[in-house]
Motif scaffolding. Structure first.
Motif, PDB file in Angstrom:
ATOM      1  N   ARG A  54      38.606  29.611   7.897  1.00  0.00           N
ATOM      2  CA  ARG A  54      37.707  28.353   7.858  1.00  0.00           C
ATOM      3  C   ARG A  54      36.588  28.555   8.916  1.00  0.00           C
ATOM      4  NH1 ARG A  54      41.701  27.658  11.946  1.00  0.00           N
ATOM      5  NH2 ARG A  54      41.012  26.639  14.314  1.00  0.00           N
ATOM      6  N   THR A  55      35.421  28.216   8.576  1.00  0.00           N
ATOM      7  CA  THR A  55      33.968  28.260   8.652  1.00  0.00           C
ATOM      8  C   THR A  55      33.986  27.939  10.756  1.00  0.00           C
ATOM      9  OG1 THR A  55      33.115  28.203   7.013  1.00  0.00           O
ATOM     10  CG2 THR A  55      31.819  28.308   8.921  1.00  0.00           C
ATOM     11  N   SER A  56      33.868  29.140  11.317  1.00  0.00           N
ATOM     12  CA  SER A  56      33.084  28.293  13.095  1.00  0.00           C
ATOM     13  C   SER A  56      31.592  28.212  13.047  1.00  0.00           C
ATOM     14  CB  SER A  56      33.800  29.636  13.880  1.00  0.00           C
ATOM     15  OG  SER A  56      33.085  31.385  13.475  1.00  0.00           O
ATOM     16  N   ALA A  57      31.146  27.405  14.226  1.00  0.00           N
ATOM     17  CA  ALA A  57      30.039  27.240  14.337  1.00  0.00           C
ATOM     18  C   ALA A  57      29.594  28.508  15.161  1.00  0.00           C
ATOM     19  CB  ALA A  57      29.852  26.263  15.582  1.00  0.00           C
ATOM     20  N   ARG A  70      24.296  44.467  11.343  1.00  0.00           N
ATOM     21  CA  ARG A  70      25.419  44.910  10.142  1.00  0.00           C
ATOM     22  C   ARG A  70      26.207  43.655   9.893  1.00  0.00           C
ATOM     23  NH1 ARG A  70      28.628  45.247   6.739  1.00  0.00           N
ATOM     24  NH2 ARG A  70      29.072  46.883   5.738  1.00  0.00           N
ATOM     25  N   TRP A  71      26.752  43.328  11.124  1.00  0.00           N
ATOM     26  CA  TRP A  71      28.405  43.128  10.860  1.00  0.00           C
ATOM     27  C   TRP A  71      28.791  41.597  11.319  1.00  0.00           C
ATOM     28  CZ3 TRP A  71      32.410  45.082   8.531  1.00  0.00           C
ATOM     29  CH2 TRP A  71      32.183  45.877   8.272  1.00  0.00           C
ATOM     30  N   ALA A  72      27.759  40.758  11.761  1.00  0.00           N
ATOM     31  CA  ALA A  72      27.105  39.587  12.093  1.00  0.00           C
ATOM     32  C   ALA A  72      27.398  38.487  10.669  1.00  0.00           C
ATOM     33  CB  ALA A  72      26.552  39.250  13.422  1.00  0.00           C
ATOM     34  N   PRO A  73      26.352  38.734  10.146  1.00  0.00           N
ATOM     35  CA  PRO A  73      26.963  38.193   8.796  1.00  0.00           C
ATOM     36  C   PRO A  73      28.348  37.962   8.150  1.00  0.00           C
ATOM     37  CG  PRO A  73      24.858  39.607   8.558  1.00  0.00           C
ATOM     38  CD  PRO A  73      25.765  39.602   9.467  1.00  0.00           C
ATOM     39  N   VAL A  74      29.271  39.155   8.260  1.00  0.00           N
ATOM     40  CA  VAL A  74      29.756  39.568   7.193  1.00  0.00           C
ATOM     41  C   VAL A  74      31.324  38.802   7.930  1.00  0.00           C
ATOM     42  CG1 VAL A  74      31.801  41.404   6.965  1.00  0.00           C
ATOM     43  CG2 VAL A  74      29.495  42.079   6.508  1.00  0.00           C
ATOM     44  N   ILE A  75      31.034  38.638   9.616  1.00  0.00           N
ATOM     45  CA  ILE A  75      32.126  38.035  10.247  1.00  0.00           C
ATOM     46  C   ILE A  75      31.663  36.452   9.594  1.00  0.00           C
ATOM     47  CG2 ILE A  75      32.735  37.097  12.766  1.00  0.00           C
ATOM     48  CD1 ILE A  75      31.208  40.212  12.792  1.00  0.00           C
ATOM     49  N   LYS A  76      31.011  35.731   9.687  1.00  0.00           N
ATOM     50  CA  LYS A  76      29.970  34.685   9.536  1.00  0.00           C
ATOM     51  C   LYS A  76      30.957  34.085   8.497  1.00  0.00           C
ATOM     52  CE  LYS A  76      26.588  32.964  11.253  1.00  0.00           C
ATOM     53  NZ  LYS A  76      24.545  32.797  11.896  1.00  0.00           N
ATOM     54  N   ALA A  77      30.726  34.793   7.115  1.00  0.00           N
ATOM     55  CA  ALA A  77      30.996  34.876   5.622  1.00  0.00           C
ATOM     56  C   ALA A  77      32.213  34.557   6.101  1.00  0.00           C
ATOM     57  CB  ALA A  77      30.129  35.640   5.307  1.00  0.00           C
ATOM     58  N   SER A  78      32.608  34.912   6.177  1.00  0.00           N
ATOM     59  CA  SER A  78      34.398  35.282   6.284  1.00  0.00           C
ATOM     60  C   SER A  78      34.772  33.770   6.388  1.00  0.00           C
ATOM     61  CB  SER A  78      35.106  36.583   6.792  1.00  0.00           C
ATOM     62  OG  SER A  78      35.145  36.243   8.236  1.00  0.00           O
ATOM     63  N   GLY A  79      34.286  33.095   7.871  1.00  0.00           N
ATOM     64  CA  GLY A  79      34.830  31.840   7.485  1.00  0.00           C
ATOM     65  C   GLY A  79      36.332  31.986   8.894  1.00  0.00           C
ATOM     66  N   PHE A  80      36.160  33.494   9.358  1.00  0.00           N
ATOM     67  CA  PHE A  80      37.648  33.818  10.628  1.00  0.00           C
ATOM     68  C   PHE A  80      37.321  32.654  11.758  1.00  0.00           C
ATOM     69  CE2 PHE A  80      39.108  35.786  13.407  1.00  0.00           C
ATOM     70  CZ  PHE A  80      40.976  35.280  13.941  1.00  0.00           C
ATOM     71  N   LYS A  81      38.217  31.655  12.337  1.00  0.00           N
ATOM     72  CA  LYS A  81      37.628  31.556  13.775  1.00  0.00           C
ATOM     73  C   LYS A  81      39.307  31.773  14.773  1.00  0.00           C
ATOM     74  CE  LYS A  81      37.087  27.218  16.198  1.00  0.00           C
ATOM     75  NZ  LYS A  81      36.338  25.656  16.149  1.00  0.00           N
ATOM     76  N   GLY A  82      38.838  31.947  15.933  1.00  0.00           N
ATOM     77  CA  GLY A  82      39.786  33.088  16.530  1.00  0.00           C
ATOM     78  C   GLY A  82      40.571  31.520  17.502  1.00  0.00           C
ATOM     79  N   ASP A  83      39.814  30.729  17.073  1.00  0.00           N
ATOM     80  CA  ASP A  83      40.512  29.473  18.139  1.00  0.00           C
ATOM     81  C   ASP A  83      40.856  28.644  17.766  1.00  0.00           C
ATOM     82  OD1 ASP A  83      38.709  30.604  21.170  1.00  0.00           O
ATOM     83  OD2 ASP A  83      38.630  29.529  18.551  1.00  0.00           O
TER      84      ASP A  83
END
Length: 332
Positions: free
Chosen positions: A4-7, A319-332
């Protein structure tokens, strides 16, 4: 896995910037106040693993180079956050440093909302120490002799070709996400509690493949028990010259590696930072240190300036921040 998308409060604040204030001294002259104190290297992983080995090797050499006792403390947990929080809560007296991968430092603020530290505010990186490559491995008895075999099987029978990953919320995790997407396979990503558990299940044929740092797989690859199919570095891993990169195998965008950096509290005195950084560079130049790190599976580095660390860290984050944000992963 559910994403899910994280802020985010903006990359300018969240991307870790290494300090440019850690200049190197021409000679090693420890300050009297520091020479009497015990130096502590904090490692964010359990005892017995490759990171623990590297930390203890450095501690042994730094004892003489710094002219004082240097010990290693393992502070595992929460994807390196336990160790990072410990550093933040330690006095900024130059006696405590953190030896940790760079990627959790810039990834953490992008996926966790309850961070108890702010990397660009609380920490400074002094130098890099070693390079860390990521790879994908299978049991040596697997019918997948190469990466193409695994991809073909995963496209045909994705439910049978799950990929284990040793951690979530790390560069390794998002590299695996990118591999699944770019290879157009439907494999499930199965998170494990560390590389040891992942390797145990790979050796037992309980999962089809695993992705982790090559240091996790190296011993078993050399023993003929596991087979590393590909690595994700810009070049082949120093310790695995026979294993091709993802780029060589038709995936030019699957290039990712990490580095271990040496961190201190951001308001640590400049002379203390200089002593640590120069001592580490001297240790990394020792032939026996280089041989042991290479045998363990790390890519060899010679240490770097704070400016060079900043350039590397910023490039990795960009390089990786856009990939991380696009994944919508939230760690908590």
């Amino acid at each position: 896995m559910t994403f899910r998308t994280s802020a985010s409060n903006g990359l300018s604040r969240r991307i870790f910037l290494a300090s440019a204030g850690a200049g190197l001294l021409s000679g090693m002259l420890p300050a009297a106040s520091l020479a009497q104190a015990v130096g502590r290297i904090i490692v964010p992983f359990p005892a017995g693993g490759p990171a623990d080995f590297m930390g203890r090797l450095l501690a042994e050499k730094l004892k003489d180079l710094l002219g004082r006792t240097v010990i290693l403390e393992n502070r595992p947990g929460a994807g390196t956050r336990v160790a990072a929080e410990f550093l933040k809560n330690s006095p900024a007296d130059g006696n405590t440093v953190l030896l940790a991968p760079v990627d959790p430092i810039f990834i953490g603020p992008l996926i966790y909302s309850n961070m108890r530290y702010d990397p660009p505010v609380d920490f400074k990186a002094l130098t890099d120490v070693t390079g860390v490559q990521f790879g994908i491995a299978v049991n040596a008895a697997s019918p997948h002799r190469n990466l193409g075999d695994f991809i073909q099987a995963a496209r045909a029978r994705p439910k049978e070709q799950a990929i284990g990953i040793s951690t979530v919320g790390t560069l390794l995790h998002f590299l695996a996400v990118e591999f699944v997407a770019q290879a157009r396979i439907g494999s499930t990503l199965a998170p494990y509690r560390g590389g040891g558990q992942l390797v145990t299940e790979l050796l037992g044929n309980q999962i089809a493949a695993g992705m982790d740092a090559t240091t996790t797989f190296l011993e078993h690859h050399r023993a003929g028990k596991l087979r590393v199919l590909a690595v994700a570095g810009e070049k082949r891993a120093d310790a695995l010259p026979d294993v091709p990169t993802f780029a060589e195998l038709g995936f030019p965008n699957l290039v990712a590696s990490s580095r271990y950096l040496l961190y201190v509290r951001s308001n640590t005195a400049t002379d203390a930072m200089s002593q640590w950084s120069q001592a580490v560079r001297k240790a990394l130049a020792m032939p026996d240190v280089r041989e042991k790190l290479n045998r363990t599976g790390y890519d060899l580095l010679s240490g770097s300036s704070a400016e060079e660390v900043a350039k590397y860290s910023n490039g990795l984050a960009a390089r990786w921040a856009p990939v991380i944000k696009a994944s919508g992963f939230k760690g908590d």
